[in-house]
Design a protein around this motif. Structure first.
Motif, PDB file in Angstrom:
ATOM      1  N   MET A 120     -15.333  32.468  38.257  1.00 48.86           N
ATOM      2  CA  MET A 120     -15.160  31.669  39.467  1.00 48.86           C
ATOM      3  C   MET A 120     -16.117  32.103  40.574  1.00 48.86           C
ATOM      4  SD  MET A 120     -13.196  29.181  39.048  1.00 48.86           S
ATOM      5  CE  MET A 120     -13.248  28.730  40.778  1.00 48.86           C
ATOM      6  N   LEU A 121     -16.465  33.389  40.620  1.00 50.78           N
ATOM      7  CA  LEU A 121     -17.459  33.839  41.597  1.00 50.78           C
ATOM      8  C   LEU A 121     -18.806  33.197  41.300  1.00 50.78           C
ATOM      9  CD1 LEU A 121     -18.473  35.549  43.932  1.00 50.78           C
ATOM     10  CD2 LEU A 121     -18.697  37.478  42.339  1.00 50.78           C
ATOM     11  N   VAL A 122     -19.210  33.200  40.032  1.00 53.86           N
ATOM     12  CA  VAL A 122     -20.473  32.561  39.650  1.00 53.86           C
ATOM     13  C   VAL A 122     -20.424  31.074  39.969  1.00 53.86           C
ATOM     14  CG1 VAL A 122     -21.971  31.977  37.704  1.00 53.86           C
ATOM     15  CG2 VAL A 122     -20.983  34.269  37.877  1.00 53.86           C
ATOM     16  N   ALA A 123     -19.291  30.427  39.651  1.00 55.48           N
ATOM     17  CA  ALA A 123     -19.148  28.999  39.956  1.00 55.48           C
ATOM     18  C   ALA A 123     -19.282  28.737  41.452  1.00 55.48           C
ATOM     19  CB  ALA A 123     -17.794  28.499  39.445  1.00 55.48           C
ATOM     20  N   SER A 124     -18.714  29.610  42.266  1.00 55.01           N
ATOM     21  CA  SER A 124     -18.778  29.436  43.713  1.00 55.01           C
ATOM     22  C   SER A 124     -20.201  29.596  44.238  1.00 55.01           C
ATOM     23  CB  SER A 124     -17.849  30.444  44.399  1.00 55.01           C
ATOM     24  OG  SER A 124     -16.508  30.245  44.018  1.00 55.01           O
ATOM     25  N   VAL A 125     -20.951  30.543  43.680  1.00 54.14           N
ATOM     26  CA  VAL A 125     -22.346  30.733  44.082  1.00 54.14           C
ATOM     27  C   VAL A 125     -23.160  29.498  43.709  1.00 54.14           C
ATOM     28  CG1 VAL A 125     -24.440  32.081  43.655  1.00 54.14           C
ATOM     29  CG2 VAL A 125     -22.239  33.245  43.951  1.00 54.14           C
ATOM     30  N   SER A 167     -25.873  24.591  45.612  1.00 52.33           N
ATOM     31  CA  SER A 167     -26.288  23.294  45.075  1.00 52.33           C
ATOM     32  C   SER A 167     -26.612  22.267  46.151  1.00 52.33           C
ATOM     33  CB  SER A 167     -25.194  22.738  44.159  1.00 52.33           C
ATOM     34  OG  SER A 167     -24.038  22.367  44.905  1.00 52.33           O
ATOM     35  N   PHE A 168     -26.231  22.542  47.399  1.00 54.64           N
ATOM     36  CA  PHE A 168     -26.443  21.561  48.463  1.00 54.64           C
ATOM     37  C   PHE A 168     -27.810  21.706  49.128  1.00 54.64           C
ATOM     38  CE2 PHE A 168     -21.846  22.068  48.107  1.00 54.64           C
ATOM     39  CZ  PHE A 168     -21.434  20.747  48.031  1.00 54.64           C
ATOM     40  N   TRP A 177     -25.499  33.562  47.542  1.00 56.61           N
ATOM     41  CA  TRP A 177     -24.559  34.623  47.201  1.00 56.61           C
ATOM     42  C   TRP A 177     -23.562  34.872  48.331  1.00 56.61           C
ATOM     43  CZ3 TRP A 177     -22.880  36.806  42.950  1.00 56.61           C
ATOM     44  CH2 TRP A 177     -23.666  36.748  41.800  1.00 56.61           C
ATOM     45  N   LEU A 178     -24.041  34.906  49.559  1.00 61.52           N
ATOM     46  CA  LEU A 178     -23.136  35.140  50.695  1.00 61.52           C
ATOM     47  C   LEU A 178     -22.186  33.963  50.879  1.00 61.52           C
ATOM     48  CD1 LEU A 178     -25.622  36.738  53.260  1.00 61.52           C
ATOM     49  CD2 LEU A 178     -23.743  37.891  52.056  1.00 61.52           C
ATOM     50  N   ALA A 179     -22.742  32.742  50.843  1.00 59.27           N
ATOM     51  CA  ALA A 179     -21.901  31.560  51.021  1.00 59.27           C
ATOM     52  C   ALA A 179     -20.935  31.413  49.848  1.00 59.27           C
ATOM     53  CB  ALA A 179     -22.771  30.318  51.148  1.00 59.27           C
ATOM     54  N   GLY A 180     -21.418  31.675  48.632  1.00 57.89           N
ATOM     55  CA  GLY A 180     -20.566  31.561  47.459  1.00 57.89           C
ATOM     56  C   GLY A 180     -19.449  32.583  47.453  1.00 57.89           C
ATOM     57  N   THR A 181     -19.759  33.804  47.869  1.00 63.68           N
ATOM     58  CA  THR A 181     -18.727  34.844  47.922  1.00 63.68           C
ATOM     59  C   THR A 181     -17.671  34.500  48.960  1.00 63.68           C
ATOM     60  OG1 THR A 181     -20.314  36.543  47.215  1.00 63.68           O
ATOM     61  CG2 THR A 181     -18.306  37.301  48.293  1.00 63.68           C
ATOM     62  N   ALA A 182     -18.108  33.983  50.115  1.00 62.83           N
ATOM     63  CA  ALA A 182     -17.152  33.562  51.147  1.00 62.83           C
ATOM     64  C   ALA A 182     -16.271  32.426  50.637  1.00 62.83           C
ATOM     65  CB  ALA A 182     -17.900  33.136  52.399  1.00 62.83           C
ATOM     66  N   LEU A 183     -16.880  31.465  49.941  1.00 58.76           N
ATOM     67  CA  LEU A 183     -16.113  30.356  49.368  1.00 58.76           C
ATOM     68  C   LEU A 183     -15.116  30.866  48.330  1.00 58.76           C
ATOM     69  CD1 LEU A 183     -15.611  27.318  48.839  1.00 58.76           C
ATOM     70  CD2 LEU A 183     -17.552  27.375  47.256  1.00 58.76           C
ATOM     71  N   TRP A 184     -15.562  31.782  47.477  1.00 58.42           N
ATOM     72  CA  TRP A 184     -14.705  32.357  46.439  1.00 58.42           C
ATOM     73  C   TRP A 184     -13.512  33.088  47.047  1.00 58.42           C
ATOM     74  CZ3 TRP A 184     -14.641  37.836  44.964  1.00 58.42           C
ATOM     75  CH2 TRP A 184     -13.946  38.090  43.786  1.00 58.42           C
ATOM     76  N   LEU A 185     -13.763  33.897  48.066  1.00 55.84           N
ATOM     77  CA  LEU A 185     -12.678  34.629  48.717  1.00 55.84           C
ATOM     78  C   LEU A 185     -11.688  33.673  49.378  1.00 55.84           C
ATOM     79  CD1 LEU A 185     -14.681  37.563  50.351  1.00 55.84           C
ATOM     80  CD2 LEU A 185     -13.019  37.749  48.482  1.00 55.84           C
ATOM     81  N   ALA A 186     -12.201  32.640  50.046  1.00 55.16           N
ATOM     82  CA  ALA A 186     -11.323  31.684  50.724  1.00 55.16           C
ATOM     83  C   ALA A 186     -10.517  30.870  49.711  1.00 55.16           C
ATOM     84  CB  ALA A 186     -12.149  30.760  51.617  1.00 55.16           C
ATOM     85  N   ALA A 187     -11.189  30.402  48.656  1.00 56.59           N
ATOM     86  CA  ALA A 187     -10.505  29.557  47.670  1.00 56.59           C
ATOM     87  C   ALA A 187      -9.449  30.335  46.892  1.00 56.59           C
ATOM     88  CB  ALA A 187     -11.531  28.945  46.717  1.00 56.59           C
ATOM     89  N   THR A 188      -9.765  31.566  46.515  1.00 59.84           N
ATOM     90  CA  THR A 188      -8.790  32.342  45.749  1.00 59.84           C
ATOM     91  C   THR A 188      -7.625  32.787  46.636  1.00 59.84           C
ATOM     92  OG1 THR A 188     -10.214  34.301  46.073  1.00 59.84           O
ATOM     93  CG2 THR A 188     -10.383  33.137  43.968  1.00 59.84           C
TER      94      THR A 188
END
Length: 227
Positions: free
Chosen positions: A83-88, A93-94, A198-209
């Protein structure tokens, strides 16, 4: 087969099938008949209605028994990494994605791979497929498997079909982009993704989980161990 599971399968077939039909064979005639704005309104209405059907059918479906034990630490650790990789991939992707319907897509396609496009030219779609894999890993029940397979099929088959459509629409620009990128993920490309994804994805991963535990009552990610 349980009737509630059959209803869930039907809802997912409707969601995926209408998405493919409206994105490909029916798109041109409907745009001609209703105009771009009318087509977009119809597309959005069908997508929202069928997705709402999926949600209702999923909640009504009998969870059934798990096909294997996904509750130990090992499946959850692996799912959290996935899920971390998916979030990154999703976060990156935008930025500069020629597959998105935006002005200047041809110019973006002529650029060399950058960011998460070192991994795959379809980072958004692969993020959905990885999401599906992670959920099956820790919750291998019939209803989760049906939903996850449908979402993965929509993402991965849809991205393949998108390659063909973009090649027709963008010609040499897309063909060059295809030759410099990969459909299947190259995980070594994550090292070249850059700090922002990586920073945005990690933040998204932490928030989503974190929200996963709050909304569903099942802690996920690091919150499973530190919450």
């Amino acid at each position: 087969m349980d009737q509630s599971l059959a209803a869930l399968i039907g809802a997912n077939l409707a969601f995926v099938g209408t998405h493919f039909a409206l994105s490909h064979p029916l798109r041109a005639p409907l745009v001609k008949a209703a105009g771009p704005t009318g087509f977009q309104a119809l597309y959005s209405l069908v997508a929202l209605a069928t997705f709402a059907w999926v949600i209702v059918a999923f909640r009504a479906a009998d969870p059934g028994g798990a096909l294997w034990n996904g509750q130990g630490d090992a499946p959850w650790i692996l799912a959290s990494v996935i899920m971390l990789v998916a979030s990154v991939l999703l976060a990156g992707s935008f930025a500069g994605n020629p597959a998105l319907p935006a002005p200047g897509a041809d110019d973006l396609a002529r650029r060399g791979p950058h960011g998460v496009f070192h991994v795959t030219r379809h980072p958004m779609m692969w993020s959905f497929a990885l999401w599906s894999a992670a959920h099956v890993l820790v919750s291998p029940t019939p209803r989760v498997i049906v939903l996850s397979l449908a979402m993965a099929a929509l993402a991965l088959i849809g991205s393949r079909l998108q390659d063909g459509k973009k090649a027709v629409l963008m010609g040499a620009a897309w063909q060059g982009w295809e030759s410099r990128t990969s459909y299947a993920p190259r995980l070594g490309g994550l090292a070249k993704a850059g700090a922002v994804p990586w920073l945005a994805g990690t933040a998204l991963w932490l928030a989503a989980t974190w929200a996963h535990g709050w909304l569903i009552g099942l802690p996920a990610g690091v919150w499973r161990w530190i919450g």
